[in-house]
Write a protein that holds these residues in place. Structure first.
Motif: not given
Length: 275
Positions: A238-253
């Motif tokens: 389920n790559i879209p869910t994994f990509a969502s987690g990556v996006l959450i981690a990248a937004i603050p940076v």
């Protein structure tokens, strides 16, 4: 004139390509996060059909990214505060005060910058386990402070070395003690460098995986980046869910860089020249 234009193109084209290569992974990740799993399987490179926040909501709530996010905020905030306090005090002492062994101490701190964490990882883990600090917030904070303090001291020492000695001398004549000079004069004057090193240390701690994985083995105390890494195995189908987690981690940076890029550049260059 043509030579000047050619030079501009020679510089602009590689820079544009570099900017595109840097931005594309984030755009691709955001695009995948907005897709359903079916849409991703059919065509991973196509644009999403509509804005869907289901994957991000699932990653934030069901997967536990909200807890990981809170863990990272707590650890990063405490680590940066301690790093700025200890680093600015040590930088002031090494940059403005002259005492026996100060030069050797500074060289020793400088040498610590070149020691890879992997070299001290095993003995450090044994020491922290013996002290009962594994899987605790204080344990991870202490390791972050120990790991990034030499860099902080180096930058603050370089900055305070550029401050004219007459400023500290005038403060001493006015009756300030050494601590008064630091607290009332040097600490406010070091704000540009403190902002720079604070942001850099926050990014170092936020993006770390190895130290956090070593110090926080349990799922409850995972930091955000360790949580994102664990998603790759849990949601490989389920790559879209994994990509969502990556996006959450990248937004603050990304937000930090967008709003503080000028301050970061000013702080880094503030101690590079003699004033």
């Amino acid at each position: 004139m043509s030579g000047t234009r050619l030079t501009k193109w020679v510089v602009a084209v590689p820079m544009a390509a570099l900017a595109l290569a840097t931005i594309y992974p984030l755009v691709f990740t955001a695009n995948v996060a907005m897709k359903t799993r079916h849409e991703y399987v059919l065509d991973r490179f196509s644009l999403f059909e509509s804005l869907r926040w289901d994957n991000i909501v699932k990653a934030w709530t069901s997967v536990g990214m909200s807890r990981y996010f809170l863990n990272s905020v707590i650890v990063v905030a405490c680590s940066v505060v301690l790093l700025l306090l200890l680093g600015s005090m040590a930088g002031f002492a090494l940059g403005r005060l002259r005492f026996r062994g100060s030069r050797a101490l500074f060289l020793g701190i400088l040498a610590a910058l070149f020691i890879p964490f992997q070299v001290i990882m095993v003995p450090l883990a044994r020491i922290m386990a013996g002290a009962g600090l594994i899987d605790t917030y204080p344990g991870l904070v202490l390791v972050y402070v120990a790991q990034f303090l030499p860099f902080t001291i180096f930058l603050m020492t370089s900055y305070y070395s550029t401050v004219p000695a007459e400023i500290a001398d005038a403060a001493r004549i006015d009756g300030n003690s050494v601590y008064g000079v630091y607290w009332r004069i040097m600490l406010p004057m070091g704000a540009p460098a403190l902002l720079s090193v604070g942001v850099l240390n926050a990014l170092f701690c936020w993006n770390d995986v190895l130290i956090a994985l070593l110090m926080m083995p349990s799922a409850e105390h995972r930091t955000l980046m360790v949580g994102v890494t664990s998603l790759r195995g849990q949601y490989s189908d389920n790559i879209p869910t994994f990509a969502s987690g990556v996006l959450i981690a990248a937004i603050p940076v990304l937000v930090v860089y967008l709003f503080l890029q000028r301050q970061i550049a000013d702080g880094v260059t503030a101690g590079s020249t003699k004033g």
